[in-house]
Design a protein around this motif. Structure first.
Motif, mmCIF file in Angstrom:
data_model
loop_
_atom_site.group_PDB
_atom_site.id
_atom_site.type_symbol
_atom_site.label_atom_id
_atom_site.label_comp_id
_atom_site.label_asym_id
_atom_site.label_seq_id
_atom_site.Cartn_x
_atom_site.Cartn_y
_atom_site.Cartn_z
ATOM 1 N N ASP A 1 35.642 -11.757 -15.340
ATOM 2 C CA ASP A 1 35.832 -11.382 -13.943
ATOM 3 C C ASP A 1 37.313 -11.136 -13.709
ATOM 4 O O ASP A 1 38.168 -11.483 -14.533
ATOM 5 N N TYR A 2 37.632 -10.558 -12.527
ATOM 6 C CA TYR A 2 38.976 -10.083 -12.233
ATOM 7 C C TYR A 2 39.189 -10.217 -10.735
ATOM 8 O O TYR A 2 38.323 -9.842 -9.945
ATOM 9 N N LEU A 3 40.310 -10.807 -10.331
ATOM 10 C CA LEU A 3 40.583 -10.994 -8.912
ATOM 11 C C LEU A 3 42.044 -10.653 -8.642
ATOM 12 O O LEU A 3 42.943 -11.112 -9.353
ATOM 13 N N ALA A 4 42.278 -9.821 -7.636
ATOM 14 C CA ALA A 4 43.633 -9.392 -7.300
ATOM 15 C C ALA A 4 44.209 -10.263 -6.183
ATOM 16 O O ALA A 4 43.515 -10.656 -5.248
ATOM 17 N N LYS A 5 45.506 -10.573 -6.310
ATOM 18 C CA LYS A 5 46.224 -11.292 -5.259
ATOM 19 C C LYS A 5 46.583 -10.319 -4.132
ATOM 20 O O LYS A 5 46.874 -9.157 -4.411
ATOM 21 N N PRO A 6 46.600 -10.767 -2.903
ATOM 22 C CA PRO A 6 46.157 -12.099 -2.453
ATOM 23 C C PRO A 6 44.629 -12.181 -2.427
ATOM 24 O O PRO A 6 43.965 -11.180 -2.166
ATOM 25 N N PHE A 7 44.091 -13.347 -2.686
ATOM 26 C CA PHE A 7 42.648 -13.500 -2.749
ATOM 27 C C PHE A 7 42.203 -14.659 -1.861
ATOM 28 O O PHE A 7 42.987 -15.537 -1.494
ATOM 29 N N SER A 8 40.942 -14.666 -1.545
ATOM 30 C CA SER A 8 40.343 -15.753 -0.784
ATOM 31 C C SER A 8 40.066 -16.920 -1.727
ATOM 32 O O SER A 8 39.459 -16.734 -2.786
ATOM 33 N N THR A 9 40.505 -18.102 -1.358
ATOM 34 C CA THR A 9 40.255 -19.263 -2.215
ATOM 35 C C THR A 9 38.766 -19.553 -2.330
ATOM 36 O O THR A 9 38.292 -19.977 -3.393
ATOM 37 N N SER A 10 38.022 -19.324 -1.260
ATOM 38 C CA SER A 10 36.579 -19.551 -1.320
ATOM 39 C C SER A 10 35.925 -18.575 -2.292
ATOM 40 O O SER A 10 34.997 -18.942 -3.034
ATOM 41 N N GLU A 11 36.414 -17.318 -2.315
ATOM 42 C CA GLU A 11 35.863 -16.345 -3.259
ATOM 43 C C GLU A 11 36.205 -16.746 -4.686
ATOM 44 O O GLU A 11 35.377 -16.616 -5.601
ATOM 45 N N LEU A 12 37.419 -17.247 -4.914
ATOM 46 C CA LEU A 12 37.805 -17.675 -6.253
ATOM 47 C C LEU A 12 36.915 -18.820 -6.733
ATOM 48 O O LEU A 12 36.444 -18.812 -7.879
ATOM 49 N N ILE A 13 36.674 -19.788 -5.871
ATOM 50 C CA ILE A 13 35.795 -20.904 -6.229
ATOM 51 C C ILE A 13 34.401 -20.393 -6.580
ATOM 52 O O ILE A 13 33.793 -20.803 -7.583
ATOM 53 N N LEU A 14 33.883 -19.470 -5.772
ATOM 54 C CA LEU A 14 32.557 -18.921 -6.028
ATOM 55 C C LEU A 14 32.506 -18.198 -7.371
ATOM 56 O O LEU A 14 31.544 -18.341 -8.136
ATOM 57 N N ARG A 15 33.536 -17.431 -7.660
ATOM 58 C CA ARG A 15 33.547 -16.660 -8.902
ATOM 59 C C ARG A 15 33.636 -17.574 -10.122
ATOM 60 O O ARG A 15 32.922 -17.374 -11.115
ATOM 61 N N VAL A 16 34.513 -18.570 -10.070
ATOM 62 C CA VAL A 16 34.651 -19.489 -11.202
ATOM 63 C C VAL A 16 33.369 -20.291 -11.391
ATOM 64 O O VAL A 16 32.885 -20.461 -12.515
ATOM 65 N N THR A 17 32.794 -20.766 -10.291
ATOM 66 C CA THR A 17 31.544 -21.530 -10.373
ATOM 67 C C THR A 17 30.435 -20.687 -10.971
ATOM 68 O O THR A 17 29.650 -21.154 -11.810
ATOM 69 N N ALA A 18 30.359 -19.423 -10.560
ATOM 70 C CA ALA A 18 29.331 -18.527 -11.089
ATOM 71 C C ALA A 18 29.550 -18.272 -12.578
ATOM 72 O O ALA A 18 28.595 -18.230 -13.360
ATOM 73 N N LEU A 19 30.804 -18.098 -12.987
ATOM 74 C CA LEU A 19 31.104 -17.883 -14.402
ATOM 75 C C LEU A 19 30.656 -19.073 -15.245
ATOM 76 O O LEU A 19 30.034 -18.910 -16.303
ATOM 77 N N ILE A 20 30.962 -20.270 -14.773
ATOM 78 C CA ILE A 20 30.613 -21.466 -15.533
ATOM 79 C C ILE A 20 29.099 -21.646 -15.584
ATOM 80 O O ILE A 20 28.537 -21.960 -16.636
ATOM 81 N N ARG A 21 28.452 -21.424 -14.456
ATOM 82 C CA ARG A 21 26.993 -21.592 -14.407
ATOM 83 C C ARG A 21 26.310 -20.647 -15.375
ATOM 84 O O ARG A 21 25.358 -21.010 -16.058
ATOM 85 N N ARG A 22 26.800 -19.424 -15.459
ATOM 86 C CA ARG A 22 26.146 -18.428 -16.289
ATOM 87 C C ARG A 22 26.652 -18.426 -17.726
ATOM 88 O O ARG A 22 26.152 -17.677 -18.554
ATOM 89 N N SER A 23 27.641 -19.275 -18.008
ATOM 90 C CA SER A 23 28.135 -19.335 -19.381
ATOM 91 C C SER A 23 27.239 -20.178 -20.265
ATOM 92 O O SER A 23 27.249 -20.039 -21.488
ATOM 93 N N GLY A 24 26.459 -21.051 -19.666
ATOM 94 C CA GLY A 24 25.595 -21.922 -20.452
ATOM 95 C C GLY A 24 24.287 -21.254 -20.791
ATOM 96 O O GLY A 24 23.228 -21.691 -20.347
ATOM 97 N N LEU A 25 24.331 -20.195 -21.561
ATOM 98 C CA LEU A 25 23.107 -19.516 -21.975
ATOM 99 C C LEU A 25 22.273 -20.476 -22.806
ATOM 100 O O LEU A 25 22.748 -21.078 -23.741
ATOM 101 N N SER A 26 20.999 -20.612 -22.449
ATOM 102 C CA SER A 26 20.141 -21.562 -23.139
ATOM 103 C C SER A 26 18.990 -20.850 -23.813
ATOM 104 O O SER A 26 18.749 -19.660 -23.604
ATOM 105 N N GLY A 27 18.284 -21.612 -24.626
ATOM 106 C CA GLY A 27 17.137 -21.038 -25.296
ATOM 107 C C GLY A 27 17.532 -20.423 -26.626
ATOM 108 O O GLY A 27 18.697 -20.383 -27.016
ATOM 109 N N ASN A 28 16.556 -19.925 -27.344
ATOM 110 C CA ASN A 28 16.802 -19.336 -28.644
ATOM 111 C C ASN A 28 17.389 -17.941 -28.506
ATOM 112 O O ASN A 28 17.131 -17.235 -27.542
ATOM 113 N N ASP A 29 18.144 -17.578 -29.511
ATOM 114 C CA ASP A 29 18.665 -16.222 -29.561
ATOM 115 C C ASP A 29 17.513 -15.240 -29.730
ATOM 116 O O ASP A 29 16.555 -15.518 -30.431
ATOM 117 N N TYR A 30 17.574 -14.140 -29.019
ATOM 118 C CA TYR A 30 16.564 -13.116 -29.236
ATOM 119 C C TYR A 30 17.245 -11.761 -29.277
ATOM 120 O O TYR A 30 18.351 -11.587 -28.795
#
Length: 233
Positions: free
Chosen positions: A101-130
């Motif tokens: 992801d990419y965020l330009a200054k100045p940015f909303s802190t709430s948007e930054l939190i949302l983006r980082v949280t979303a990145l972390i949540r979706r980084s934990g890919l689970s299940g078998n490789d297909y």
């Protein structure tokens, strides 16, 4: 006990760094930080982080160089890039490298939190490789983030694979707003720049299409969105 997500912030402006550190600690993160590019790179390569936030303009080693070095070690490390510039060229440069992801200054802190949280949540890919098979010549291992495309080995970012997987599951046109909600994890897309989606789609086409300007598999349906056509999956 719930394990806190760990964050590395590499930012050379003291006031911004202090603010970001306090912000993420308040939201339950363990935060490490560096103000120098080389020190940030060393820490990034030695540690294990839920996400890394990189400023582009840094002393000694810039954010793009740090990003490239991290990717040589890990294709799956979530990375969000910050920059004081907001030009199309800078955005394309950051996302073309493969930043999640990419965020330009100045940015909303709430948007930054949302983006980082979303990145972390979706980084934990689970299940078998297909294997996601686009056609007889293009296939992707969704966990390893690698594939073959017309007899060439191809590396993908996690975001690219998530986009392709979601589109393949839908079997119908998907709008930019839906991709931002379902793939990026945003609850609201009113203030989100949809160029992010377009840039990712363009990058994917370069990897899976013979002629990216005239796509046969990842197509745009005017007024409806993007649709992925596979021979099988």
């Amino acid at each position: 006990m719930r394990i806190k997500p760990t964050l590395l912030i590499v930012e050379d402006e003291p006031s911004i760094l202090r603010g970001l550190t306090d912000l993420f600690i308040f939201h339950g993160f363990d935060v490490e930080s560096e103000m120098d590019g080389q020190k940030g790179l060393n820490r990034a390569l030695k540690g294990q982080f839920s996400c890394i936030i990189l400023d582009v303009m840094l002393p000694s080693v810039n954010g793009f160089e740090i990003y490239n070095a991290i990717r040589l070690q890990s294709q799956v490390q979530p990375i969000l890039m910050l920059t004081a510039k907001n030009t199309e060229e800078d955005i394309i440069n950051g996302l073309t490298l493969g930043a999640d992801d990419y965020l330009a200054k100045p940015f909303s802190t709430s948007e930054l939190i949302l983006r980082v949280t979303a990145l972390i949540r979706r980084s934990g890919l689970s299940g078998n490789d297909y294997k996601l098979t686009i056609n007889d010549d293009v296939s992707i291992c969704t966990q390893k983030l690698i594939g073959t495309s017309y007899n060439k080995e191809m590396r993908y970012t996690r975001r690219e694979v998530t986009i392709l997987t979601y589109l393949n599951q839908q079997k119908k046109p998907v709008s930019r707003d839906e991709l931002l909600r379902k793939v990026w994890g945003y609850k609201s897309t009113e203030q989100i720049d949809t160029r992010t989606v377009d840039i990712h789609i363009a990058k994917i086409r370069k990897k899976i299409e013979i002629v990216p300007k005239f796509p046969e598999h990842l197509v745009t349906l005017r007024g409806e969105g993007y649709q992925l056509f596979c021979c099988q999956s």
